[in-house]
Design a protein around this motif. Structure first.
Motif, PDB file in Angstrom:
ATOM      1  N   ARG A   1     -16.049  -9.857  -3.228  1.00 27.26           N
ATOM      2  CA  ARG A   1     -16.867 -11.066  -3.334  1.00 27.26           C
ATOM      3  C   ARG A   1     -17.088 -11.679  -1.954  1.00 27.26           C
ATOM      4  O   ARG A   1     -18.167 -12.200  -1.646  1.00 27.26           O
ATOM      5  N   GLU A   2     -16.070 -11.632  -1.109  1.00 30.23           N
ATOM      6  CA  GLU A   2     -16.198 -12.156   0.250  1.00 30.23           C
ATOM      7  C   GLU A   2     -17.238 -11.349   1.024  1.00 30.23           C
ATOM      8  O   GLU A   2     -18.101 -11.913   1.716  1.00 30.23           O
ATOM      9  N   VAL A   3     -17.184 -10.020   0.893  1.00 28.27           N
ATOM     10  CA  VAL A   3     -18.148  -9.156   1.574  1.00 28.27           C
ATOM     11  C   VAL A   3     -19.555  -9.409   1.035  1.00 28.27           C
ATOM     12  O   VAL A   3     -20.522  -9.528   1.804  1.00 28.27           O
ATOM     13  N   LEU A   4     -19.703  -9.528  -0.291  1.00 29.74           N
ATOM     14  CA  LEU A   4     -21.018  -9.776  -0.873  1.00 29.74           C
ATOM     15  C   LEU A   4     -21.579 -11.117  -0.402  1.00 29.74           C
ATOM     16  O   LEU A   4     -22.778 -11.244  -0.146  1.00 29.74           O
ATOM     17  N   GLY A   5     -20.713 -12.118  -0.261  1.00 28.15           N
ATOM     18  CA  GLY A   5     -21.181 -13.400   0.266  1.00 28.15           C
ATOM     19  C   GLY A   5     -21.762 -13.266   1.656  1.00 28.15           C
ATOM     20  O   GLY A   5     -22.793 -13.847   1.977  1.00 28.15           O
ATOM     21  N   LEU A   6     -21.122 -12.459   2.513  1.00 32.57           N
ATOM     22  CA  LEU A   6     -21.616 -12.260   3.880  1.00 32.57           C
ATOM     23  C   LEU A   6     -22.880 -11.407   3.882  1.00 32.57           C
ATOM     24  O   LEU A   6     -23.777 -11.620   4.703  1.00 32.57           O
ATOM     25  N   VAL A   7     -22.979 -10.449   2.955  1.00 29.39           N
ATOM     26  CA  VAL A   7     -24.223  -9.689   2.802  1.00 29.39           C
ATOM     27  C   VAL A   7     -25.352 -10.642   2.442  1.00 29.39           C
ATOM     28  O   VAL A   7     -26.470 -10.550   2.971  1.00 29.39           O
ATOM     29  N   ALA A   8     -25.070 -11.596   1.536  1.00 29.26           N
ATOM     30  CA  ALA A   8     -26.082 -12.561   1.111  1.00 29.26           C
ATOM     31  C   ALA A   8     -26.573 -13.408   2.271  1.00 29.26           C
ATOM     32  O   ALA A   8     -27.738 -13.806   2.316  1.00 29.26           O
ATOM     33  N   GLU A   9     -25.686 -13.697   3.217  1.00 25.85           N
ATOM     34  CA  GLU A   9     -26.086 -14.481   4.385  1.00 25.85           C
ATOM     35  C   GLU A   9     -26.950 -13.668   5.345  1.00 25.85           C
ATOM     36  O   GLU A   9     -27.547 -14.220   6.276  1.00 25.85           O
ATOM     37  N   GLY A  10     -27.006 -12.346   5.150  1.00 25.41           N
ATOM     38  CA  GLY A  10     -27.875 -11.498   5.956  1.00 25.41           C
ATOM     39  C   GLY A  10     -27.168 -10.704   7.030  1.00 25.41           C
ATOM     40  O   GLY A  10     -27.817 -10.120   7.894  1.00 25.41           O
ATOM     41  N   HIS A  11     -25.830 -10.652   7.003  1.00 26.42           N
ATOM     42  CA  HIS A  11     -25.080  -9.967   8.057  1.00 26.42           C
ATOM     43  C   HIS A  11     -25.035  -8.454   7.820  1.00 26.42           C
ATOM     44  O   HIS A  11     -24.948  -7.986   6.686  1.00 26.42           O
TER      45      HIS A  11
END
Length: 219
Positions: free
Chosen positions: A159-169
């Motif tokens: 979930r932490e990784v998906l959150g950062l993916v969502a931010e565009g990283h």
């Protein structure tokens, strides 16, 4: 991505509009039109065919979600048009609506407060123009605080990784933030895509689908 990104800007508050024009110019964007209403935005994009649209959500004539609706209309006409919408408040449904438009690529949802970090704002615009997504970190944090998480199949780290993916990283940027290897991030992303049962496709597009699933879950 073109060497000079041509932008149509839509913001009804004159001082903020002029400030954004100056900011974008300072960071080497070419502002081809700056308008104050949703109908003017549609006309300007059809006339100038920019690479990127930056628009407020609440715009005249109705002062509701006119800017967002104009952006969705324009992306129906040009699915490759990059669009970043600016909002005063966290509205995950708005971000999901934008990601639903076109092919899900080249979209961003940022809070107006984020413009205060001008370098970060410019980087987000470039990411979107290059084909990525940029979802405001406050939206991501809001979704992570949901009491009942529809994505509970994902581990805490996923979930932490998906959150950062969502931010565009990118995977590399995520690895640096989490102090892990890029290979480890790649494995987490693969697990996320598998658990969300996303169809085989180009990896970038699957990442966008994962972000869209994430935002839809937050409603």
């Amino acid at each position: 991505m073109p060497s000079v990104i041509r932008v149509v800007l839509a913001e009804d508050e004159v001082l903020l509009r002029e400030g954004l024009v100056g900011l974008l110019t300072r960071f080497d964007f070419a502002v081809v039109a700056a308008v104050g209403s949703a109908p003017e935005l549609v006309d300007a994009v059809r006339t100038h065919r920019p690479d990127l649209v930056v628009t407020d959500i609440r715009m005249p004539p109705e002062h509701r979600d006119d800017g967002l609706r104009a952006a969705v209309t324009l992306r129906a006409e040009r699915p490759d048009l990059a669009v970043v919408v600016l909002s005063q408040h966290v509205r995950s449904g708005y971000a999901a609506a934008l990601l639903d438009s076109g092919d899900g690529r080249r979209v961003g949802y940022l809070l107006k407060d984020r413009v205060a970090d001008v370098a970060e704002f410019a980087d987000a615009l470039r990411r979107v123009a290059a084909g990525g997504t940029a979802v405001d970190p406050d939206v991501v944090r809001h979704l992570l605080r949901r009491p009942r998480d529809p994505l509970d199949a994902l581990s805490r780290r996923e979930r932490e990784v998906l959150g950062l993916v969502a931010e565009g990283h990118s995977n590399g940027a995520i690895a640096a933030r989490l102090h892990v290897t890029e290979a480890a991030v790649g494995k987490h992303v693969g697990n996320i895509l598998a658990k969300l049962d996303l169809p085989p496709d180009q990896d970038t597009h699957r990442r966008v689908l994962a972000v869209l699933a994430y935002l839809r879950a937050g409603g």
